[in-house]
Enzyme design. Structure first.
Site, mmCIF file in Angstrom:
data_model
loop_
_atom_site.group_PDB
_atom_site.id
_atom_site.type_symbol
_atom_site.label_atom_id
_atom_site.label_comp_id
_atom_site.label_asym_id
_atom_site.label_seq_id
_atom_site.Cartn_x
_atom_site.Cartn_y
_atom_site.Cartn_z
ATOM 1 N N LYS A 124 0.855 -1.190 0.000
ATOM 2 C CA LYS A 124 0.000 0.000 0.000
ATOM 3 C C LYS A 124 0.882 1.229 0.000
ATOM 4 O O LYS A 124 2.038 1.170 0.422
ATOM 5 C CB LYS A 124 -0.890 0.024 1.250
ATOM 6 C CG LYS A 124 -2.144 0.862 1.104
ATOM 7 C CD LYS A 124 -3.266 0.111 0.420
ATOM 8 C CE LYS A 124 -4.522 0.924 0.303
ATOM 9 N NZ LYS A 124 -5.663 0.112 -0.108
HETATM 10 N N1 LIG Z 1 -11.129 2.180 -5.035
HETATM 11 C C1 LIG Z 1 -11.064 0.871 -4.894
HETATM 12 O O1 LIG Z 1 -11.018 0.130 -5.867
HETATM 13 C C2 LIG Z 1 -11.078 0.257 -3.514
HETATM 14 C C3 LIG Z 1 -10.911 -1.126 -3.416
HETATM 15 C C4 LIG Z 1 -11.015 -1.734 -2.163
HETATM 16 C C5 LIG Z 1 -11.238 -0.966 -1.052
HETATM 17 N N2 LIG Z 1 -11.358 0.391 -1.168
HETATM 18 C C6 LIG Z 1 -11.601 1.140 0.063
HETATM 19 O O2 LIG Z 1 -12.856 1.778 -0.023
HETATM 20 C C7 LIG Z 1 -12.822 3.011 0.712
HETATM 21 C C8 LIG Z 1 -13.245 4.172 -0.184
HETATM 22 O O3 LIG Z 1 -12.369 4.218 -1.301
HETATM 23 P P1 LIG Z 1 -12.766 5.002 -2.645
HETATM 24 O O4 LIG Z 1 -11.854 4.499 -3.690
HETATM 25 O O5 LIG Z 1 -14.243 4.946 -2.849
HETATM 26 O O6 LIG Z 1 -12.317 6.477 -2.257
HETATM 27 P P2 LIG Z 1 -12.898 7.870 -2.807
HETATM 28 O O7 LIG Z 1 -11.862 8.869 -2.525
HETATM 29 O O8 LIG Z 1 -13.394 7.710 -4.199
HETATM 30 O O9 LIG Z 1 -14.182 8.123 -1.852
HETATM 31 C C9 LIG Z 1 -14.075 8.227 -0.458
HETATM 32 C C10 LIG Z 1 -15.403 8.744 0.098
HETATM 33 O O10 LIG Z 1 -15.333 8.739 1.530
HETATM 34 C C11 LIG Z 1 -15.616 10.062 2.031
HETATM 35 N N3 LIG Z 1 -14.811 10.284 3.226
HETATM 36 C C12 LIG Z 1 -13.484 10.530 3.295
HETATM 37 N N4 LIG Z 1 -13.108 10.738 4.569
HETATM 38 C C13 LIG Z 1 -14.225 10.619 5.326
HETATM 39 C C14 LIG Z 1 -14.486 10.717 6.701
HETATM 40 N N5 LIG Z 1 -13.522 11.046 7.574
HETATM 41 N N6 LIG Z 1 -15.756 10.514 7.125
HETATM 42 C C15 LIG Z 1 -16.737 10.230 6.243
HETATM 43 N N7 LIG Z 1 -16.552 10.127 4.918
HETATM 44 C C16 LIG Z 1 -15.311 10.311 4.468
HETATM 45 C C17 LIG Z 1 -15.231 10.990 0.899
HETATM 46 O O11 LIG Z 1 -15.884 12.251 1.012
HETATM 47 C C18 LIG Z 1 -15.732 10.187 -0.303
HETATM 48 O O12 LIG Z 1 -17.123 10.333 -0.462
HETATM 49 C C19 LIG Z 1 -11.398 3.098 1.285
HETATM 50 O O13 LIG Z 1 -11.373 2.507 2.556
HETATM 51 C C20 LIG Z 1 -10.598 2.254 0.327
HETATM 52 O O14 LIG Z 1 -9.395 1.750 0.905
HETATM 53 C C21 LIG Z 1 -11.294 1.013 -2.372
#
Ligand SMILES: NC(=O)c1ccc[n+]([C@@H]2O[C@H](COP(=O)([O-])OP(=O)(O)OC[C@H]3O[C@@H](n4cnc5c(N)ncnc54)[C@H](O)[C@@H]3O)[C@@H](O)[C@H]2O)c1
Length: 418
Positions: free
Chosen positions: A106
């Protein structure tokens, strides 16, 4: 946020729980609590106004015992080394659970990308890539998007790496734009995987997917995709949130309108609809619903609020949203928690497909991507569900039994060098 917890402590507790469950050799247990390597870099950037700002970045390999490291790249003003170590470790379990020939890694940069211009963001990404160039590569460690990073950032990483190596190497990152070696279906893959797993769990629990009320924390790549899919399947998404606020409507939110809003870079708190109520993130997490999908960041369901969770299912879109203390409370309450390493593994699964398509220079159609994704993720779900029933343990511990056993076996077979 709700409870200040170091996610790397969470990781160690989770390892202890599974070690006890499978009687893991204490030496291996200790080994798994360590990361292979961490690189901390300073990233000096000339800002548009002529000043120099220095950002801190990380890339961590937790384990490459089963294959090259794999894991996302996070841009956040709050990211720190222990968080990245935890996220890298969860990636090891995730690739192992899906039985992909990959390890866990990561990365992160401590920055709020919203405060940078596009040119500054590009310079930051390129300099960061140059700083970590010796620890990434198609057979070393393959980054991908995560919180606040996207296909454009992956394109800059791929270009910087390729320019330094003197040839195009698309397989160095996944989640790239399709035009330069990305895969169809990658952007929606995490949400699609969540959907397949929820469908399978509903069948086991005899729940009709169409009649479910859904609450989602986070409305980014993962949160929006699963909201959209469930909405199109007739579910009512009654609350979503971003970092600015939660937004609630018991008759079901208009997901397309909200997405059109947030895709312009606007916050949910500024969205106007007289029927909708603004709620705090804490209120959102404890709203009464059938499925709660945390899809933002770590440590959202803790001992402080676990008792107030009012859903039948918690489907972990985010990595590490539930702490071990909260897990115990939810298990006692009979809430089915589908753990992150299973629920959100669609992203890494299609990243793996992208990586092998790049290596083979042969690209698949969306039908094949989704078919293979469903096969792999459902196989992992069925195995996890079976073990959880047989051993009377949570789905998380069951998933860890599979993932950690595979890593332990690989360590035993390879032996300890020298
Ligand atoms: N993108 C991927 O393919 C992927 C894969 C597996 C897991 N994840 C996990 O999913 C989660 C979201 O990732 P993403 O890619 O959708 O990110 P992103 O940046 O597209 O979206 C994140 C969302 O969470 C909100 N957010 C951020 N900080 C916050 C807080 N303190 N309180 C409440 N809301 C908050 C943001 O405003 C946004 O709406 C993360 O934990 C990431 O590790 C993502």
């Amino acid at each position: 946020m709700i409870d200040k917890i170091n996610p790397y402590d969470v990781v160690k507790t989770q390892i202890d729980i599974v070690a006890k469950e499978i009687g893991l050799d204490p030496n291996v247990t200790e080994y798994l609590k360590r990361i292979e390597r961490a690189l901390i870099v300073s990233i000096p950037i000339k800002m548009d106004n002529g000043s120099l700002q220095i950002f801190e970045g990380y890339r961590v390999h937790h384990s490459t015992v089963r294959g090259p490291g794999k894991g996302g790249m996070r841009y956040s003003p709050h990211v720190y080394l222990d968080e990245v170590k935890a996220l890298a470790t969860w990636m090891t379990w995730k690739t192992s659970l899906l039985n992909l020939p990959l390890g866990g890694a990561k990365g992160g940069v401590r920055v709020d990308p919203r405060e940078l211009s596009k040119k500054e963001l590009e310079r930051l990404t390129r300099r960061y890539t140059a700083e970590i160039i010796n620890v990434i590569g198609p057979d070393i460690d393959i980054p991908a998007p995560d919180v606040n990073t996207n296909a454009q950032i992956m394109a800059w990483m791929m270009d910087t790496y390729s320019m330094q190596k003197g040839r195009s190497i698309p397989g160095v990152v996944t989640g790239k734009p399709i035009e330069i070696g990305g895969s169809v279906g990658r952007q929606a893959a995490t949400g699609t995987g969540l959907f397949f797993v929820l469908q399978a769990l509903c069948e086991k629990l005899d729940l009709d997917l169409k009649h479910l009320k859904i609450v989602i924390q986070g409305f980014g790549n993962v949160g929006f995709t699963i909201a959209d899919l469930l909405n199109k399947h007739g579910c009512k998404v009654i609350a979503v949130s971003d970092v600015s606020t939660g937004i609630y409507y018991e008759n079901g939110l208009d997901i397309e309108k909200l997405a059109a809003w947030t895709k312009q870079g606007k916050y949910l708190k500024d969205f106007k609809d007289d029927n909708y109520t603004l709620i705090s993130n804490d209120e959102l997490l404890t709203s009464k619903c059938d499925v709660l999908i945390p899809a933002a960041i770590e440590n959202q369901i803790t001992r402080v609020n676990a008792d107030k969770i009012a859903s039948k299912i918690v489907l972990e879109g985010a990595n590490g949203p539930t702490t071990p203390d909260a897990d115990k409370i939810l298990f006692k309450k009979g809430i089915h928690v589908v753990p992150d390493i299973l629920a959100n593994s669609g992203g890494v699964c299609v990243s793996y497909f992208e990586y092998i398509q790049d290596i083979n220079s042969y690209f698949w159609k969306l039908d094949r991507i989704n078919e293979e994704l469903k096969r792999i993720i459902i196989e992992a779900f069925e195995e996890t569900f079976k073990i959880s029933k047989e051993r009377k343990i949570s789905l998380r511990t069951a998933a860890y039994v599979i993932a950690v056993s595979r890593i332990a076996k690989a360590i035993e077979l390879r032996g300890i060098f020298p």
